[in-house]
Design a protein around this motif. Structure first.
Motif, PDB file in Angstrom:
ATOM      1  N   GLU A 117      -8.498   8.374   2.852  1.00 45.41           N
ATOM      2  CA  GLU A 117      -9.309   7.428   2.058  1.00 45.41           C
ATOM      3  C   GLU A 117      -8.810   7.375   0.622  1.00 45.41           C
ATOM      4  N   MET A 118      -8.403   8.538   0.116  1.00 40.62           N
ATOM      5  CA  MET A 118      -7.887   8.575  -1.260  1.00 40.62           C
ATOM      6  C   MET A 118      -6.627   7.724  -1.373  1.00 40.62           C
ATOM      7  N   ASP A 119      -5.803   7.742  -0.341  1.00 37.38           N
ATOM      8  CA  ASP A 119      -4.604   6.878  -0.335  1.00 37.38           C
ATOM      9  C   ASP A 119      -4.999   5.419  -0.540  1.00 37.38           C
ATOM     10  N   THR A 120      -6.043   5.022   0.191  1.00 28.32           N
ATOM     11  CA  THR A 120      -6.500   3.626   0.109  1.00 28.32           C
ATOM     12  C   THR A 120      -7.053   3.314  -1.283  1.00 28.32           C
ATOM     13  N   ILE A 121      -7.841   4.237  -1.796  1.00 24.53           N
ATOM     14  CA  ILE A 121      -8.447   4.033  -3.124  1.00 24.53           C
ATOM     15  C   ILE A 121      -7.359   3.903  -4.185  1.00 24.53           C
ATOM     16  N   VAL A 122      -6.409   4.835  -4.137  1.00 23.16           N
ATOM     17  CA  VAL A 122      -5.334   4.843  -5.146  1.00 23.16           C
ATOM     18  C   VAL A 122      -4.488   3.580  -5.037  1.00 23.16           C
TER      19      VAL A 122
END
Ligand code: SF4
Length: 496
Positions: free
Chosen positions: A67-72
């Motif tokens: 999810e952090m990949d997507t957010i970043v």
């Protein structure tokens, strides 16, 4: 280092220890600004990743690396904060220095007054704290005025449930070389404040120090709360010059070590912790014989908030734990009820009762009680700011028996009513398993402990048993008759 408050462009905050290094590295690899902030007090939502751009913040709870990949990627692409499908979005003042109001269980954003920096500001970053209005110089008169409206919080506070100002005046009038001790030992909300918003606590402590003429502030915490100790130590090292010297002392992870006079013993380096006989109290003869103020971090953060905001709109920090999916620390208005606090957790099973007010709190089934000290005291519940949930399969006799045995094992041994009384109480409760249920004897014993013990440990140690007699008479009697209604007692219920 510049403040992240009102920074230009999007800022990602990562709240909650554990997975943060992974999440931080995702942001670093993409050259996106991300910072680690302290825990919010709601571990079930953490790692909590927030993305702030101007007057909007998006919340991503229990965030995974994927999810952090997507957010970043979304932030790097310059997308709207809502683009990465957050769990919630809040609109707020773009310069807000406190956690924004958001409808996520436990966060109660509109009431996060003393916990407002927790999960929003970097705990040991002075610039963040300064941008939030910290490091002020209120002056003794303003501090004295604020202290009249604030009552101490927690059993480790020298002003437990009483106004602060009279004690400060005694310390000031006594003269000598006064000291201020921040007693952050053993309470989850206190440990949270030291770990997530230490400057709010230190602001309160230095204000009191200026008020009473103390040149030293000692922060005392349990060795079990490593993060709190490390963080407040780092914050103290970064504290602006010109304030009183701040020292941090870690004391033994023993329940009784939070008692104010035993805290002083620990800070002085004594290995055998015994309560001191009062009077004289620490406000006259305290640390190394000097007049001393002891406040918990909750009390000092409340003072700090009052001095900063110019009002005394008191809130209470309540930690809900026990038979729950995950413990939380919530900040609620004083008019809130125990039910409001319990609403912030998922009870692990069917609710049966709550032990309210710490290790020696009172048992109740009624959650329609205000969390303010007077209603809690009237209901024979404790004011320590913790609520332990007991689910339906929890045996009350086993629960209060363990509390009594703990008291017998952990008291300091200085006075007879507590030393002998806790042992006798544990035996009387154990006798119930043998068919001997003597509620009058238990009540009389607890009354003696309550009225003649030296310190709060012995005064409160009988409360779990006393309230169990009042609330769970039938369950205790059933054990005497040979049955554990919850069928969960580890001991064989035998009637002789
Ligand atoms: S009440 Fe208990 S803990 Fe307190 S002084 Fe007496 S024996 Fe020690």
């Amino acid at each position: 280092m510049a403040s992240i408050i009102a920074a230009e462009g999007p800022t990602i905050r990562i709240s909650g220890a554990g997975s943060s290094p992974d999440l931080l590295s995702v942001a670093a690899d993409a050259d996106v600004r991300a910072v680690e902030v302290g825990s919010t007090g709601v571990p079930a939502l953490e790692p909590l990743v927030t993305v702030t751009d101007g007057d909007e913040t998006a919340f991503h709870t229990a965030c995974s690396t994927a999810e952090m990949d997507t957010i970043v990627a979304s932030v790097a692409a310059g997308s709207d904060v809502r683009a990465a499908e957050p769990d919630a979005v809040a609109e707020h003042d773009p310069d807000t220095a406190r956690f924004p109001a958001v409808d996520l269980s436990g966060l109660g954003g509109d009431r996060r007054r003393m916990l407002g920096g927790a999960g929003w500001r970097r705990p040991t970053n002075p610039a963040d704290h300064e941008a939030a209005g910290g490091f002020g110089d209120p002056g003794p008169d303003a501090v004295l005025a604020a202290g009249e409206a604030i009552h101490g919080r927690g059993w480790g506070d020298i002003c437990q449930d009483t106004p602060l100002t009279p004690t400060w005046e005694t310390v000031r009038d006594t003269g000598g070389d006064p000291a201020v001790v921040v007693n952050g030992h053993g309470n989850p909300a206190d440990a949270l404040l030291l770990a997530s918003a230490p400057y709010d606590v230190l602001d309160g402590a230095t204000a009191v120090a200026d008020c009473v003429g103390a040149e030293a502030v000692i922060v005392y915490a349990s060795t079990a709360d490593e993060r709190a100790v490390e963080t407040v130590r780092e914050a103290a090292a970064e504290h602006p010059e010109g304030s009183p010297a701040i020292d941090v002392v870690a004391g033994p992870a023993e329940y009784r070590a939070a008692e104010p006079t035993m805290a002083l013993e620990a800070v002085e380096g004594n290995h055998r912790l015994e309560a001191r006989i009062r009077p004289p109290g620490p406000e006259s003869v305290g640390l190394h014989g000097q007049p001393t103020v002891l406040h918990t971090p909750r009390t000092l953060a409340q003072l700090s908030a009052s001095l900063r905001d110019g009002d005394a709109d008191a809130t209470r920090a309540v930690t809900v734990q026990g038979d729950v999916a995950a413990p939380v620390t919530v900040e609620l208005a004083a008019s809130a009820t125990l039910a409001d606090a319990v609403d912030a957790v998922a009870v692990d099973g069917e609710f049966k009762a709550a032990c309210v007010g710490g290790r020696f709190g009172g048992l109740t089934r009624d959650l329609d009680v205000s969390i303010a000290p007077e209603p809690l005291t009237d209901a024979d519940l404790g004011t320590e700011g913790t609520v332990q949930i007991l689910a339906a399969d929890r045996c009350v006799l086993e629960f209060v028996g363990k509390r009594a045995q703990f008291a017998a094992d952990e008291n300091c041994g200085r006075c007879v009513p507590c030393r002998e009384g806790t042992t006798q109480l544990a035996e009387l409760l154990r006798d119930i398993y043998d068919g001997s249920y003597a509620p009058e004897d238990i009540e009389e014993l607890v009354r003696v402990m309550d009225t003649s013990s030296i310190c709060a440990f012995g005064v409160e140690a009988g409360r779990p048993a006393r309230t169990a007699l009042a609330e769970f008479e039938a369950e205790l009697q059933a054990h005497a008759d040979g049955t554990c209604p919850t069928d969960s007692c580890p001991e064989t219920v035998e009637v002789t």
